[in-house]
Design a protein around this motif. Sequence first.
Motif, PDB file in Angstrom:
ATOM      1  N   THR A  33     -14.952   1.306 -12.125  1.00  0.00           N
ATOM      2  CA  THR A  33     -14.216   0.103 -11.754  1.00  0.00           C
ATOM      3  C   THR A  33     -12.873   0.475 -11.147  1.00  0.00           C
ATOM      4  OG1 THR A  33     -13.128  -0.065 -13.874  1.00  0.00           O
ATOM      5  CG2 THR A  33     -15.221  -1.161 -13.669  1.00  0.00           C
ATOM      6  N   TYR A  35     -10.063  -0.576 -12.242  1.00  0.00           N
ATOM      7  CA  TYR A  35      -9.054  -0.386 -13.276  1.00  0.00           C
ATOM      8  C   TYR A  35      -9.100   1.019 -13.849  1.00  0.00           C
ATOM      9  CZ  TYR A  35      -8.746  -5.253 -12.468  1.00  0.00           C
ATOM     10  OH  TYR A  35      -8.589  -6.444 -11.833  1.00  0.00           O
ATOM     11  N   VAL A  38      -6.978   2.906 -11.405  1.00  0.00           N
ATOM     12  CA  VAL A  38      -5.541   2.683 -11.589  1.00  0.00           C
ATOM     13  C   VAL A  38      -5.052   3.438 -12.816  1.00  0.00           C
ATOM     14  CG1 VAL A  38      -3.782   0.951 -12.020  1.00  0.00           C
ATOM     15  CG2 VAL A  38      -5.631   0.454 -10.490  1.00  0.00           C
ATOM     16  N   VAL A  77       6.602   1.700 -11.036  1.00  0.00           N
ATOM     17  CA  VAL A  77       6.678   0.573 -10.100  1.00  0.00           C
ATOM     18  C   VAL A  77       5.408   0.496  -9.267  1.00  0.00           C
ATOM     19  CG1 VAL A  77       7.974  -0.414  -8.213  1.00  0.00           C
ATOM     20  CG2 VAL A  77       9.153   0.651 -10.062  1.00  0.00           C
ATOM     21  N   THR A  79       2.372   1.431 -10.106  1.00  0.00           N
ATOM     22  CA  THR A  79       1.253   0.887 -10.886  1.00  0.00           C
ATOM     23  C   THR A  79       1.307  -0.639 -10.926  1.00  0.00           C
ATOM     24  OG1 THR A  79       1.334   2.826 -12.276  1.00  0.00           O
ATOM     25  CG2 THR A  79       0.094   0.985 -13.102  1.00  0.00           C
ATOM     26  N   ILE A  80       2.506  -1.174 -11.222  1.00  0.00           N
ATOM     27  CA  ILE A  80       2.652  -2.627 -11.276  1.00  0.00           C
ATOM     28  C   ILE A  80       2.334  -3.247  -9.924  1.00  0.00           C
ATOM     29  CG2 ILE A  80       4.241  -4.491 -11.834  1.00  0.00           C
ATOM     30  CD1 ILE A  80       3.784  -2.878 -14.189  1.00  0.00           C
ATOM     31  N   ALA A  81       2.825  -2.593  -8.833  1.00  0.00           N
ATOM     32  CA  ALA A  81       2.624  -3.155  -7.502  1.00  0.00           C
ATOM     33  C   ALA A  81       1.154  -3.150  -7.125  1.00  0.00           C
ATOM     34  CB  ALA A  81       3.436  -2.364  -6.484  1.00  0.00           C
ATOM     35  N   LEU A  83      -1.430  -3.265  -9.156  1.00  0.00           N
ATOM     36  CA  LEU A  83      -2.145  -4.287  -9.927  1.00  0.00           C
ATOM     37  C   LEU A  83      -1.916  -5.662  -9.323  1.00  0.00           C
ATOM     38  CD1 LEU A  83      -1.631  -3.011 -13.510  1.00  0.00           C
ATOM     39  CD2 LEU A  83      -3.740  -3.182 -12.271  1.00  0.00           C
ATOM     40  N   LYS A  84      -0.657  -5.966  -8.977  1.00  0.00           N
ATOM     41  CA  LYS A  84      -0.392  -7.288  -8.424  1.00  0.00           C
ATOM     42  C   LYS A  84      -1.076  -7.453  -7.074  1.00  0.00           C
ATOM     43  CE  LYS A  84       2.962 -10.797  -7.721  1.00  0.00           C
ATOM     44  NZ  LYS A  84       4.307 -11.282  -7.768  1.00  0.00           N
ATOM     45  N   PHE A  85      -1.052  -6.400  -6.256  1.00  0.00           N
ATOM     46  CA  PHE A  85      -1.666  -6.483  -4.928  1.00  0.00           C
ATOM     47  C   PHE A  85      -3.162  -6.752  -5.027  1.00  0.00           C
ATOM     48  CE2 PHE A  85      -3.818  -4.428  -1.381  1.00  0.00           C
ATOM     49  CZ  PHE A  85      -3.282  -5.171  -0.351  1.00  0.00           C
ATOM     50  N   ARG A  87      -4.774  -8.106  -7.483  1.00  0.00           N
ATOM     51  CA  ARG A  87      -4.995  -9.454  -7.995  1.00  0.00           C
ATOM     52  C   ARG A  87      -5.002 -10.451  -6.832  1.00  0.00           C
ATOM     53  NH1 ARG A  87      -7.596 -11.375 -11.158  1.00  0.00           N
ATOM     54  NH2 ARG A  87      -7.074 -13.331 -12.127  1.00  0.00           N
ATOM     55  N   TYR A  88      -4.026 -10.301  -5.927  1.00  0.00           N
ATOM     56  CA  TYR A  88      -3.970 -11.193  -4.775  1.00  0.00           C
ATOM     57  C   TYR A  88      -5.196 -11.037  -3.894  1.00  0.00           C
ATOM     58  CZ  TYR A  88       0.715 -13.077  -5.134  1.00  0.00           C
ATOM     59  OH  TYR A  88       1.803 -13.779  -5.512  1.00  0.00           O
ATOM     60  N   ILE A  91      -8.237 -12.904  -5.070  1.00  0.00           N
ATOM     61  CA  ILE A  91      -8.134 -14.326  -4.798  1.00  0.00           C
ATOM     62  C   ILE A  91      -8.341 -14.590  -3.318  1.00  0.00           C
ATOM     63  CG2 ILE A  91      -6.568 -16.292  -4.935  1.00  0.00           C
ATOM     64  CD1 ILE A  91      -7.605 -15.287  -7.567  1.00  0.00           C
ATOM     65  N   GLY A  92      -7.810 -13.696  -2.470  1.00  0.00           N
ATOM     66  CA  GLY A  92      -7.971 -13.860  -1.031  1.00  0.00           C
ATOM     67  C   GLY A  92      -9.438 -13.861  -0.630  1.00  0.00           C
ATOM     68  N   LEU A  95     -10.961 -17.155  -1.283  1.00  0.00           N
ATOM     69  CA  LEU A  95     -10.553 -18.116  -0.257  1.00  0.00           C
ATOM     70  C   LEU A  95     -11.378 -17.938   1.008  1.00  0.00           C
ATOM     71  CD1 LEU A  95      -6.691 -18.349  -0.451  1.00  0.00           C
ATOM     72  CD2 LEU A  95      -8.400 -20.043  -1.060  1.00  0.00           C
TER      73      LEU A  95
ATOM     74  N   PHE B  36     -14.315   1.598 -19.932  1.00  0.00           N
ATOM     75  CA  PHE B  36     -12.908   1.496 -19.550  1.00  0.00           C
ATOM     76  C   PHE B  36     -11.996   1.342 -20.753  1.00  0.00           C
ATOM     77  CE2 PHE B  36      -9.493  -1.570 -18.790  1.00  0.00           C
ATOM     78  CZ  PHE B  36      -8.689  -0.774 -18.023  1.00  0.00           C
TER      79      PHE B  36
ATOM     80  N   ILE D  53       8.691  -8.083  -7.736  1.00  0.00           N
ATOM     81  CA  ILE D  53       7.279  -8.104  -8.121  1.00  0.00           C
ATOM     82  C   ILE D  53       7.111  -8.835  -9.437  1.00  0.00           C
ATOM     83  CG2 ILE D  53       5.398  -6.645  -8.913  1.00  0.00           C
ATOM     84  CD1 ILE D  53       6.260  -4.573  -6.933  1.00  0.00           C
ATOM     85  N   TRP D 147      -0.825 -15.103 -11.591  1.00  0.00           N
ATOM     86  CA  TRP D 147      -1.495 -13.791 -11.455  1.00  0.00           C
ATOM     87  C   TRP D 147      -1.597 -13.077 -12.769  1.00  0.00           C
ATOM     88  CZ3 TRP D 147       1.146  -9.117 -12.222  1.00  0.00           C
ATOM     89  CH2 TRP D 147       2.549  -9.227 -12.294  1.00  0.00           C
TER      90      TRP D 147
END
Lengths: 102, 112, 162, 147
Positions: A33, A35, A38, A77, A79-81, A83-85, A87-88, A91-92, A95, B36, D53, D147
Motif C-alpha cells: 500500500t 502507507y 510512506v 515536514v 511526511t506530513i506534506a 500524506l496531505k497531498f 489525501r487530496y 478526493i480528486g 471528483l 501495515f 499545511i 482531510w
Amino acid sequence: MISTIPHFVFLIALLMLFIAMVLVLLRLYKGPTLYDRVLSTNSFGTQTVLFIGVLGFLCERPDFLDIALLYALINFVSTIAILKFFRYRAIGDILIEREAKK
Amino acid sequence: MNIFLDLLQVIAWICIFSGGILVIIGALGSLRFPDFWSRLHAASVTDSGGVILLLLGMGIHSGFNLITFKLLLIGVFLFITGPTSSHAVANAAWVSGIKPLRNKHKKPGIDK
Amino acid sequence: MLRSIFTAIFLFALWYLMSGIDKTLTLVLGAGSSVFAVWIVRRMDEASNFKCLSVHLRPIEFGKYIFWVLAEIAKSNWTVIKIVLSPNMDIKQKMYEVPFTQKSDLGQAVFANTITLTPGTITVEVEADHFLVHGLSYSFDDHAALAEMDRRVSKTEGIVDL
Amino acid sequence: MIFHHLILRVVTKLLVGTIILFALYVQFHGDFSPGGGFQAGVIMAVAFILYGIVFSLESVKKVFPEWLVHKILALGVLIYACTGIATMLLGYDFLDYDAFAPLHPTHGQHWGLLAIEFGVGVTVTGVMVAIYYAFAGRPPSLPDEDW
C-alpha cells in the motif's frame, strides 16, 4: 592502539545503519500500500539522521550534527506534506469519476 | 581516574553497538511483519530504542560539551516528531480504510 | 506578555547553547533572532482559529515522568524485539479505546505521543474523550498499564500557567 | 473540530518558534559551520509551509501576506546589489569586502559576507513561500477541515 577502536566502532555502526537502510528500501520497493511506502520513507529518514551523526563522529567533524537536525526537520515536514497531498489526490480522483458519469 | 574514563568509553561503544543492532531489528521487523499495522510497531523500535542508544553512545563518547547539547537537541526533536509522523501515517491509513488483519494465518493484504 | 518574555529567554538560551560563540555581534544577532521568532509566533497565534497553546506543566513532575517513560520504552522494546526475532511471529492485533483525563491540549498531546513512542501501541485517532489505540500483542493487562500512564501524565499537569 | 488533528496542531505550535530560531542560527553562522543563506532560507520557508499545511492556507496568508512575499523576494536581491554598489562607492571593486574595514580585511570580509548571506536568505525564503502559495492556491477539491 586504543585510539583506533572508536574508529572501528563507528565504522561498524555505519555498516549496521547501511544494512538497515537497505532492508527498509526493500520494504519501500515491495510495500503493497501507499502507507507502507510512506512509513518506510519516514524510517529511512530517521536512519539517515543517525547515519549523518555517526559519519560526523567518524570524520571528526561534529558540524555534521547541524545537517542531521536539518534533515530530521525536513523529514517530518515532508511526511506530513506527502500524506496531505495524497489525501487530496484521492478526493480528486473521485471528483473526476463524478464528472465522467455526467 | 583514567580507568574510569576508559570504562565510560567502553560503555559508549556498547551503547552504539546495541543501538545499531536495534535499528537493524526495527528494519528487519518492518520487512518481516505481515501487514501495515504491525509494521508501524516495528518502525517505532527504530524511532525509540535505536535513537536513544545511538545518541547516548555518541554523547558519552564526546564527553560533556556543546556537542552533547546538540545531540540532546536532535534526540528531543526526534522524540517529538517521530511519534507525530507515525501517528499521522496511522491516522491517514485508518481514515482511508485499511483495517488490521484479524487472523494471523491469513494472507497479508488490504481489507477494503 | 510574561509568556512572550519566557519564550524569548528560552530561545536565546537555545541559541547560545547551539552556537557557543561569545562575540558581541553573535550575541546581539541571537537576541534579535529570538525576538523576531517570538513576534512571528505571536502573529501565528493570532491568525489561526486554534488560539494560544496553554502550558500547564510541573517541571519536576515532568522530569520524573521522563525517567519513568524511558524505563517503559526499554520494557516494551524488549517485548517487540522478541516478537520480531521469534520464528512464528505471535501477533495479536487489536484496536481498543483508551480514555484520557487530561484537561489541557498539551497534556493530551503528551499522553498520545507517549503511547506512540512506546513500541507496541500506537495512537490512531483522537476523539472527544478517548484515544483509539492499536496494540501489537494485545493482552488484558494493557488497559491497566495505559491507565497507569494516564494517571502519571495527569500528575504532570499543574499550576504553572503561562 | 480541534481534536481530530490535535497532536499535529500542538506539535506544530511547539516547533514553529524553534524552527525559525534554527533558521536564523544557520543564517548567521554561515562562516563558522556548514550552512548559509540558501539553507537558512529553505528552513525559514519550511516553518511557514508546516504552519500552512497543518493549519489553513488563509491563516498563513494572514501571517505572511502574499504582497509581502513578492516585495521580500525583490528586497533580497536589492540587499545583494546594494552591498556591491556600496563597495564600489567606497572606491573598491564590485563586492570587494575589504572596503568595509580597510584596516582589518578579515573584519571587512566578515561584514560583507554577513550582508550578502542575508540577502540570499531573504530571497530564498520569498521564492520558497511563493512556490508553496502557487501550488497550494489551486482551487481545493475538499474543505480544509475534512482531510
